[in-house]
Design a protein around this motif. Structure first.
Motif, mmCIF file in Angstrom:
data_model
loop_
_atom_site.group_PDB
_atom_site.id
_atom_site.type_symbol
_atom_site.label_atom_id
_atom_site.label_comp_id
_atom_site.label_asym_id
_atom_site.label_seq_id
_atom_site.Cartn_x
_atom_site.Cartn_y
_atom_site.Cartn_z
ATOM 1 N N GLN A 15 -34.351 33.562 41.405
ATOM 2 C CA GLN A 15 -33.760 32.233 41.614
ATOM 3 C C GLN A 15 -32.251 32.321 41.761
ATOM 4 N N LYS A 16 -31.623 33.245 41.050
ATOM 5 C CA LYS A 16 -30.178 33.447 41.223
ATOM 6 C C LYS A 16 -29.874 33.865 42.657
ATOM 7 N N VAL A 17 -30.674 34.776 43.190
ATOM 8 C CA VAL A 17 -30.502 35.220 44.584
ATOM 9 C C VAL A 17 -30.695 34.039 45.524
ATOM 10 N N LEU A 33 -17.362 32.623 55.870
ATOM 11 C CA LEU A 33 -17.554 33.670 54.879
ATOM 12 C C LEU A 33 -19.038 33.784 54.589
ATOM 13 N N ARG A 34 -19.527 34.982 54.609
ATOM 14 C CA ARG A 34 -20.920 35.234 54.263
ATOM 15 C C ARG A 34 -20.944 36.389 53.272
ATOM 16 N N VAL A 35 -21.448 36.118 52.090
ATOM 17 C CA VAL A 35 -21.545 37.157 51.070
ATOM 18 C C VAL A 35 -22.715 38.056 51.447
ATOM 19 N N PRO A 36 -22.460 39.344 51.622
ATOM 20 C CA PRO A 36 -23.539 40.271 51.999
ATOM 21 C C PRO A 36 -24.617 40.351 50.911
ATOM 22 N N GLU A 37 -25.833 40.617 51.327
ATOM 23 C CA GLU A 37 -26.963 40.699 50.408
ATOM 24 C C GLU A 37 -26.706 41.711 49.292
ATOM 25 N N GLU A 38 -26.110 42.830 49.626
ATOM 26 C CA GLU A 38 -25.819 43.845 48.605
ATOM 27 C C GLU A 38 -24.875 43.297 47.537
ATOM 28 N N MET A 39 -23.856 42.547 47.959
ATOM 29 C CA MET A 39 -22.919 41.962 47.005
ATOM 30 C C MET A 39 -23.619 40.908 46.150
ATOM 31 N N ILE A 40 -24.492 40.124 46.756
ATOM 32 C CA ILE A 40 -25.247 39.128 46.000
ATOM 33 C C ILE A 40 -26.063 39.808 44.907
ATOM 34 N N GLN A 41 -26.748 40.892 45.266
ATOM 35 C CA GLN A 41 -27.551 41.628 44.281
ATOM 36 C C GLN A 41 -26.668 42.117 43.126
#
Length: 74
Positions: A15-17, A33-41
């Motif tokens: 849910q955080k993701v 701005l788009r936060v990359p998936e790796e940074m989100i993880q």
């Protein structure tokens, strides 16, 4: 920009993701701005230094946008 009720309070990683994905689409996209998936993880996993990296990236985008507005007005 976005209503807080759009985000689900959670301790669940999934849910955080999902919340970050929503933030990417609804808010950060307006700043190009788009936060990359790796940074989100890494943010979701509370990796040290990631919040600071995100804030630095956000600051740079805001400053860039301010410079563009000044250039367009001047």
């Amino acid at each position: 920009m976005v209503e807080l009720h759009s985000f689900v309070p959670t301790s669940s990683t999934a849910q955080k993701v999902a919340n970050w994905g929503h933030l990417n689409r609804k808010v950060l996209s307006k700043l190009n701005l788009r936060v990359p998936e790796e940074m989100i993880q890494q943010l979701v996993q509370s990796r040290p230094g990631m919040a600071e990296q995100l804030l630095q990236l956000l600051r740079e985008k805001i400053q860039e946008r301010q410079r563009q507005r000044k250039a367009g007005a001047g």
